[in-house]
Motif scaffolding. Structure first.
Motif, PDB file in Angstrom:
ATOM      1  N   GLU A 117       0.826  -1.200   0.000  1.00 52.36           N
ATOM      2  CA  GLU A 117       0.000   0.000   0.000  1.00 52.36           C
ATOM      3  C   GLU A 117       0.869   1.262   0.000  1.00 52.36           C
ATOM      4  O   GLU A 117       1.977   1.280   0.519  1.00 52.36           O
ATOM      5  N   TYR A 118       0.324   2.304  -0.611  1.00 52.54           N
ATOM      6  CA  TYR A 118       1.037   3.574  -0.721  1.00 52.54           C
ATOM      7  C   TYR A 118       0.014   4.701  -0.673  1.00 52.54           C
ATOM      8  O   TYR A 118      -1.080   4.590  -1.240  1.00 52.54           O
ATOM      9  N   SER A 119       0.358   5.781   0.013  1.00 55.48           N
ATOM     10  CA  SER A 119      -0.523   6.950   0.086  1.00 55.48           C
ATOM     11  C   SER A 119       0.280   8.211  -0.186  1.00 55.48           C
ATOM     12  O   SER A 119       1.459   8.300   0.182  1.00 55.48           O
ATOM     13  N   PHE A 120      -0.363   9.172  -0.814  1.00 58.85           N
ATOM     14  CA  PHE A 120       0.273  10.457  -1.086  1.00 58.85           C
ATOM     15  C   PHE A 120      -0.746  11.569  -0.868  1.00 58.85           C
ATOM     16  O   PHE A 120      -1.870  11.504  -1.385  1.00 58.85           O
ATOM     17  N   LYS A 121      -0.358  12.555  -0.084  1.00 57.81           N
ATOM     18  CA  LYS A 121      -1.207  13.717   0.162  1.00 57.81           C
ATOM     19  C   LYS A 121      -0.635  14.910  -0.591  1.00 57.81           C
ATOM     20  O   LYS A 121       0.548  15.232  -0.443  1.00 57.81           O
ATOM     21  N   VAL A 122      -1.460  15.552  -1.391  1.00 56.39           N
ATOM     22  CA  VAL A 122      -1.009  16.692  -2.188  1.00 56.39           C
ATOM     23  C   VAL A 122      -0.891  17.919  -1.295  1.00 56.39           C
ATOM     24  O   VAL A 122      -1.808  18.211  -0.514  1.00 56.39           O
ATOM     25  N   PRO A 123       0.228  18.641  -1.348  1.00 52.72           N
ATOM     26  CA  PRO A 123       0.342  19.881  -0.565  1.00 52.72           C
ATOM     27  C   PRO A 123      -0.779  20.847  -0.930  1.00 52.72           C
ATOM     28  O   PRO A 123      -1.214  20.900  -2.093  1.00 52.72           O
ATOM     29  N   GLU A 124      -1.235  21.603   0.062  1.00 54.40           N
ATOM     30  CA  GLU A 124      -2.350  22.520  -0.201  1.00 54.40           C
ATOM     31  C   GLU A 124      -2.006  23.537  -1.273  1.00 54.40           C
ATOM     32  O   GLU A 124      -2.856  23.928  -2.075  1.00 54.40           O
ATOM     33  N   GLY A 135      -5.325  13.888  -2.565  1.00 54.10           N
ATOM     34  CA  GLY A 135      -4.311  12.855  -2.466  1.00 54.10           C
ATOM     35  C   GLY A 135      -4.843  11.565  -3.056  1.00 54.10           C
ATOM     36  O   GLY A 135      -5.944  11.519  -3.619  1.00 54.10           O
ATOM     37  N   PHE A 136      -4.048  10.502  -2.941  1.00 50.80           N
ATOM     38  CA  PHE A 136      -4.518   9.209  -3.444  1.00 50.80           C
ATOM     39  C   PHE A 136      -3.943   8.086  -2.591  1.00 50.80           C
ATOM     40  O   PHE A 136      -2.906   8.226  -1.936  1.00 50.80           O
ATOM     41  N   ASP A 137      -4.656   6.968  -2.592  1.00 47.13           N
ATOM     42  CA  ASP A 137      -4.210   5.717  -1.981  1.00 47.13           C
ATOM     43  C   ASP A 137      -4.099   4.680  -3.081  1.00 47.13           C
ATOM     44  O   ASP A 137      -4.939   4.634  -3.987  1.00 47.13           O
ATOM     45  N   SER A 138      -3.078   3.833  -3.010  1.00 50.80           N
ATOM     46  CA  SER A 138      -2.965   2.752  -3.988  1.00 50.80           C
ATOM     47  C   SER A 138      -2.496   1.483  -3.290  1.00 50.80           C
ATOM     48  O   SER A 138      -1.903   1.532  -2.201  1.00 50.80           O
ATOM     49  N   ASN A 139      -2.782   0.347  -3.919  1.00 47.31           N
ATOM     50  CA  ASN A 139      -2.351  -0.927  -3.364  1.00 47.31           C
ATOM     51  C   ASN A 139      -2.437  -1.994  -4.452  1.00 47.31           C
ATOM     52  O   ASN A 139      -3.123  -1.820  -5.464  1.00 47.31           O
ATOM     53  N   GLN A 140      -1.713  -3.087  -4.206  1.00 52.84           N
ATOM     54  CA  GLN A 140      -1.718  -4.243  -5.106  1.00 52.84           C
ATOM     55  C   GLN A 140      -1.775  -5.519  -4.283  1.00 52.84           C
ATOM     56  O   GLN A 140      -1.165  -5.612  -3.219  1.00 52.84           O
ATOM     57  N   LEU A 141      -2.516  -6.507  -4.796  1.00 50.59           N
ATOM     58  CA  LEU A 141      -2.531  -7.836  -4.195  1.00 50.59           C
ATOM     59  C   LEU A 141      -2.245  -8.840  -5.307  1.00 50.59           C
ATOM     60  O   LEU A 141      -3.035  -8.987  -6.237  1.00 50.59           O
ATOM     61  N   PRO A 142      -1.099  -9.532  -5.241  1.00 56.83           N
ATOM     62  CA  PRO A 142      -0.748 -10.451  -6.330  1.00 56.83           C
ATOM     63  C   PRO A 142      -1.576 -11.730  -6.282  1.00 56.83           C
ATOM     64  O   PRO A 142      -1.974 -12.202  -5.230  1.00 56.83           O
ATOM     65  N   LYS A 218       5.999   6.822  -5.733  1.00 59.18           N
ATOM     66  CA  LYS A 218       6.127   5.377  -5.891  1.00 59.18           C
ATOM     67  C   LYS A 218       6.343   4.677  -4.559  1.00 59.18           C
ATOM     68  O   LYS A 218       6.986   5.198  -3.659  1.00 59.18           O
ATOM     69  N   HIS A 219       5.815   3.469  -4.466  1.00 58.94           N
ATOM     70  CA  HIS A 219       6.082   2.564  -3.355  1.00 58.94           C
ATOM     71  C   HIS A 219       7.514   2.034  -3.505  1.00 58.94           C
ATOM     72  O   HIS A 219       8.012   1.903  -4.631  1.00 58.94           O
ATOM     73  N   PRO A 220       8.200   1.737  -2.417  1.00 54.63           N
ATOM     74  CA  PRO A 220       9.572   1.207  -2.534  1.00 54.63           C
ATOM     75  C   PRO A 220       9.692  -0.036  -3.406  1.00 54.63           C
ATOM     76  O   PRO A 220      10.755  -0.311  -3.950  1.00 54.63           O
ATOM     77  N   ASN A 221       8.600  -0.808  -3.549  1.00 56.15           N
ATOM     78  CA  ASN A 221       8.648  -1.996  -4.402  1.00 56.15           C
ATOM     79  C   ASN A 221       8.548  -1.656  -5.887  1.00 56.15           C
ATOM     80  O   ASN A 221       8.806  -2.504  -6.734  1.00 56.15           O
ATOM     81  N   ASP A 222       8.135  -0.446  -6.206  1.00 52.40           N
ATOM     82  CA  ASP A 222       7.900  -0.070  -7.603  1.00 52.40           C
ATOM     83  C   ASP A 222       9.195   0.459  -8.224  1.00 52.40           C
ATOM     84  O   ASP A 222       9.388   1.661  -8.348  1.00 52.40           O
ATOM     85  N   TYR A 223      10.053  -0.448  -8.644  1.00 52.26           N
ATOM     86  CA  TYR A 223      11.353  -0.052  -9.169  1.00 52.26           C
ATOM     87  C   TYR A 223      11.314   0.229 -10.664  1.00 52.26           C
ATOM     88  O   TYR A 223      10.401  -0.180 -11.372  1.00 52.26           O
ATOM     89  N   PHE A 224      12.346   0.935 -11.121  1.00 49.02           N
ATOM     90  CA  PHE A 224      12.590   1.128 -12.541  1.00 49.02           C
ATOM     91  C   PHE A 224      13.867   0.368 -12.891  1.00 49.02           C
ATOM     92  O   PHE A 224      14.836   0.400 -12.147  1.00 49.02           O
ATOM     93  N   SER A 225      13.885  -0.288 -14.044  1.00 53.40           N
ATOM     94  CA  SER A 225      15.097  -1.011 -14.428  1.00 53.40           C
ATOM     95  C   SER A 225      16.090  -0.038 -15.061  1.00 53.40           C
ATOM     96  O   SER A 225      15.730   0.748 -15.931  1.00 53.40           O
ATOM     97  N   LYS A 226      17.294  -0.105 -14.608  1.00 56.21           N
ATOM     98  CA  LYS A 226      18.308   0.844 -15.066  1.00 56.21           C
ATOM     99  C   LYS A 226      18.945   0.420 -16.384  1.00 56.21           C
ATOM    100  O   LYS A 226      19.478   1.246 -17.115  1.00 56.21           O
ATOM    101  N   GLU A 227      18.882  -0.891 -16.690  1.00 59.39           N
ATOM    102  CA  GLU A 227      19.624  -1.388 -17.851  1.00 59.39           C
ATOM    103  C   GLU A 227      19.147  -0.773 -19.167  1.00 59.39           C
ATOM    104  O   GLU A 227      19.938  -0.572 -20.085  1.00 59.39           O
TER     105      GLU A 227
END
Length: 560
Positions: A117-124, A135-142, A218-227
């Protein structure tokens, strides 16, 4: 990195916990795309695992016919079986010689549900404008291992607006991974004014730091591949150079920008696979991206202007609070599949009359693919000659993969598939309280009206109780008392979920026949092994965006 076909033991690469700060100025082009490994498994997995990709290129025996994007040909039919009712599984006495008695405790259930799960609050006030998004909340269940869904959220730094999207992969996770990394850059570039594009191009030519385009959330699990960052950057740069050359001096239309970005990224995915790369790893990566596929549902929010661009069968739904306090759902996307008559008609008009009977069979495109629009999936876009040339000249892993070598039946006039999105524009009103973006794993289990009510009640803390419906079940007085007691406890207690997407997933997986969350059912569903989980549900990815009604109302008054 998962290499198909077939389940095999793989090593999971060690991933750094240090993420690049994407909102900073970028010292070099290769930093524009911090990348995720296309087939990495969630951090909760061990360092070695078995691949159980549920798609044709793995030919696993754990398919559920009703859920998979690809339907088998006759010679693969023995590997598929219809989805069974979950209740048959949990109550069957003869399922195994030793019935499973393991139950997850509430803390264990919460740990699984909250892992992504990940949450983000937009600055006023962000220095440019007061945002219509709180803001928004997001989550994933595999359900698949690794999960084939992806999600993305970012603030556009050189233009106004926020981008949010969910991406549902099929035939593997590679295409969904690439689209989740790249699409927002293509959209952002499409929205940039001519002067800003020139400034970015001049910075690249002179070796200066680039203007940051996106601030990712991004959530810490949401990586980008550098290659592949350099390859991706070069394709993006070619796109903005063409936009500079084609500049007409007119203000960019958001709808047109979204359509152009979707189509251009899909074209680049196809071109990169055809050209190949001297680096064997990158060559295999671009081919895996092209031969797998992904749907996408993306929202762009700028003030009271909400645009939803959808390709495939993920959905966007608006939650509206009526004058009496009840909740209603408004669809902001249409599924691109056989249930959409307009979509079926569109496909038929693009091909000769002689192919009319073979285009859609068993509710699938050419009898194989469920979504009628998607990124990648070059098996449904390239000519037969091009497919054979690329496969034969590609790496051994690709050439040995049966899926890449088979030709769809009745394949005469490609392309049969497009990534062009359908874009819907909606002017936000004060009664529009939230937006739900979700992959089809949610919509297969819940009706949109139930989604609107559950999220609305969660966000407001106000429950509109409906009469308990038993749906024809025989309920004893004791059972009815238990239902009423559970309802009272739920009303009087504070929500255990701090994330609206998590709360929605809890209901999607744990709801019983009475419409309430059953912990025993939730525990059993979450403790299913990988081989069974995919038979009862799909990957679920959800983003819940909450709107600022006061800002929206003020914007409306200004326009009047």
């Amino acid at each position: 990195m998962c290499v198909c076909p077939g389940p095999r033991r793989i090593a999971i690469p060690v991933r750094s916990s240090r993420l690049p700060l994407l909102s900073d100025a970028m010292p070099a082009p290769t930093h524009l795309f911090p990348l995720i490994r296309s087939c990495e498994i969630s951090r909760i997995c061990s360092t070695a695992c078995y691949c159980h990709h549920k798609h044709l290129c793995c030919f696993s025996s754990h398919f559920a016919h009703g859920h998979f994007r690809y339907a088998p040909q006759k010679r693969f039919a023995a590997l598929y079986r219809p989805k069974e009712n979950f209740n048959h599984f949990i109550h069957a006495r003869d399922y195994a010689s030793t019935p499973q008695r393991f139950y997850l405790t509430p803390p264990q259930v919460n740990s699984i549900l909250k892992a992504n799960e990940y949450s983000f609050k937009v600055p006023e006030f962000d220095g440019k404008n007061v945002s219509s998004v709180l803001g928004f909340d997001s989550n994933q269940l595999p359900a698949n291992a690794p999960i084939e869904d992806r999600r993305s959220a970012a603030t556009c730094l050189q233009t106004r607006g926020m981008l949010l999207g969910v991406f549902d992969g099929h035939a593997g996770c590679a295409c969904a991974q690439a689209v989740s990394e790249r699409l927002f850059y293509y959209i952002a570039v499409s929205l940039l004014p001519h002067e800003t594009l020139l400034e970015i191009e001049n910075a690249v030519e002179s070796g200066r730091a680039l203007l940051p385009i996106l601030q990712w959330h991004k959530h810490p699990n949401d990586y980008f591949s550098k290659e592949a960052s350099k390859l991706y950057f070069n394709s993006l740069r070619t796109y903005w150079q063409e936009l500079i050359d084609l500049n007409s001096g007119e203000t960019t239309d958001v709808k047109e920008a979204l359509i152009n970005a979707f189509k251009r990224l899909d074209n680049d995915i196809s071109l990169e696979a055809q050209v190949g790369d001297p680096n064997s790893f990158l060559n295999y990566l671009v081919l895996r991206v092209a031969f797998s596929g992904a749907t996408a549902c993306v929202a762009h929010v700028d003030g009271v202007d909400l645009h939803v661009a959808n390709t495939g069968d993920s959905r966007a739904m608006l939650g509206v609070q009526e004058e009496d306090g009840s909740w209603s759902a408004v669809n902001l996307s249409y599924d691109h599949n056989a249930q959409n008559e307009r979509e079926v008609e569109r496909v038929k008009t693009e091909h000769p009359k002689s192919e009319e009977k073979s285009l859609v069979k068993q509710d699938r495109l050419l009898g194989l693919l469920m979504p009628f629009r998607a990124f990648g999936d070059v098996k449904f876009k390239w000519s037969i000659e091009l497919q054979k040339r690329v496969v034969e000249s590609g790496p051994d892993q690709l050439n040995d993969n049966e899926y890449t070598k088979f030709i769809p039946p009745n394949y005469h006039t490609p392309p049969y598939l497009t990534a062009e999105p359908e874009v819907i524009h909606h002017k936000l009103r004060p009664q529009d309280k939230f937006l739900v973006l979700a992959t089809d794993g949610l919509w297969e289990t819940m009706h949109r009206q139930d989604v609107a009510r559950i999220v609305g009640e969660y966000l407001t803390g106000v429950h509109h109780q409906q009469p308990i419906a038993v749906g024809g079940y025989k309920v004893t007085l004791g059972q009815m008392h238990g239902l009423l007691t559970e309802r009272r406890a739920r009303i009087s207690s504070v929500f255990e979920d701090q994330n609206a997407a998590t709360h929605l997933i809890r209901h999607a997986v744990g709801n019983n026949e009475f419409g309430t969350v059953d912990h025993e059912r939730l525990s059993k569903m979450l403790s299913l092994p990988e081989e069974l989980a995919r038979m009862y549900r799909d990957d679920i990815t959800i983003i819940v965006v909450q709107f600022n009604s006061h800002v929206i109302g003020a914007c409306q008054n200004e326009e009047l």
